[in-house]
Write an enzyme that holds these catalytic residues in place. Structure first.
Site, PDB file in Angstrom:
ATOM      1  N   ARG A 102       3.016  -9.339  -0.220  1.00 35.39           N
ATOM      2  CA  ARG A 102       1.674  -8.227   0.909  1.00 35.39           C
ATOM      3  C   ARG A 102       0.741  -8.859   0.587  1.00 35.39           C
ATOM      4  NH1 ARG A 102       2.303  -2.162   2.854  1.00 35.39           N
ATOM      5  NH2 ARG A 102       2.399  -1.941   1.271  1.00 35.39           N
ATOM      6  N   THR A 106      -4.765  -6.990   4.536  1.00 39.27           N
ATOM      7  CA  THR A 106      -4.042  -7.841   6.129  1.00 39.27           C
ATOM      8  C   THR A 106      -2.969  -6.678   5.873  1.00 39.27           C
ATOM      9  OG1 THR A 106      -3.254  -9.197   5.445  1.00 39.27           O
ATOM     10  CG2 THR A 106      -5.813  -8.965   5.816  1.00 39.27           C
ATOM     11  N   ASP A 198       6.150   3.820  -5.227  1.00 39.31           N
ATOM     12  CA  ASP A 198       6.146   2.232  -4.986  1.00 39.31           C
ATOM     13  C   ASP A 198       7.808   1.721  -5.079  1.00 39.31           C
ATOM     14  OD1 ASP A 198       6.033  -1.310  -5.952  1.00 39.31           O
ATOM     15  OD2 ASP A 198       4.439  -0.801  -5.324  1.00 39.31           O
ATOM     16  N   ASP A 201       7.852  -0.681  -8.819  1.00 32.51           N
ATOM     17  CA  ASP A 201       7.134  -0.370  -9.539  1.00 32.51           C
ATOM     18  C   ASP A 201       8.182   0.177  -9.795  1.00 32.51           C
ATOM     19  OD1 ASP A 201       5.045  -1.754  -9.368  1.00 32.51           O
ATOM     20  OD2 ASP A 201       3.768  -0.705  -8.748  1.00 32.51           O
TER      21      ASP A 201
END
Length: 207
Positions: A102, A106, A198, A201
């Site tokens: 990603r 954006t 996340d 992670d």
């Protein structure tokens, strides 16, 4: 298309554990796999069956087997954390892979890897990604699968945001969505709130 939030006590319990910020990598990974296995049990309820003749220790008998192959397609890398949990329930499932990253500005997904079993066109395909946030990665992954002939596609995630569910539903109304929880919203950085941080992670200890 349907959106199913799996209302299962054990799923809720284990999801609470992975939401806690103090949960360490080992326990986080284990709970994610366990949730994925419980979800696979629920999702597979309506898999089509075929009759087969077998021989029990007592006699010949007509019984049932799943009629279609199942292919699990994790979106790298976080989707890997759910894959073995699903395979623990469906050990005959094959596994394909989609690599997307990603853009941090954006939030748009970009492909960097794709590899699928040859049976993808006739299989039940489970697209696996723990977080349905903006929905961009899920839409892109399903676009890729449809271009390769996949027809029976289902999305399996842990936590979704309304924004991601809406985008995926609009882009692929024929794809059923299964989640362990539907959370409140996305924040300004595109993360699910309350979410669990996340997931990649936390699964692999990379932060």
């Amino acid at each position: 298309m349907s959106v199913t939030i799996l209302n299962h006590s054990l799923i809720k319990h284990k999801l609470t554990n992975i939401r806690k910020k103090e949960t360490k990598t080992k326990d986080f990974y284990q709970h994610v796999q366990e949730i994925a296995g419980l979800m696979a049990y629920e999702i597979s309820r309506d898999f089509p069956l075929k009759k087969v003749e077998i021989e029990t220790p007592m006699c010949k008998s007509i019984q049932y087997e799943v009629a279609q192959d199942v292919v699990i397609v994790p979106i790298l890398r976080a989707g890997l954390g759910m894959t073995e949990g699903i395979r623990s329930m469906i050990p005959t499932a094959k596994v394909g892979f989609i690599g997307l990253y990603r853009d941090e500005e954006t939030l748009e997904p970009h492909e960097y890897y794709a590899k699928f079993p040859s049976t993808i066109t006739s299989s039940i395909v489970l697209v696996v990604d723990p977080m349905l946030a903006t929905g961009g990665s899920a839409v892109a992954a399903i676009d890729m699968l449809k271009k390769r002939g996949a027809k029976d596609i289902r999305y399996v995630g842990l936590v979704g945001a309304p924004e991601g569910v809406k985008l995926l539903s609009n882009a692929h109304p024929d794809v059923d969505i299964y989640l362990a929880a539907l959370d409140d919203k996305l924040n300004e950085d595109g993360y699910i709130v309350p979410g669990l941080g996340d997931c990649g992670d936390r699964l692999f200890g990379t932060k």
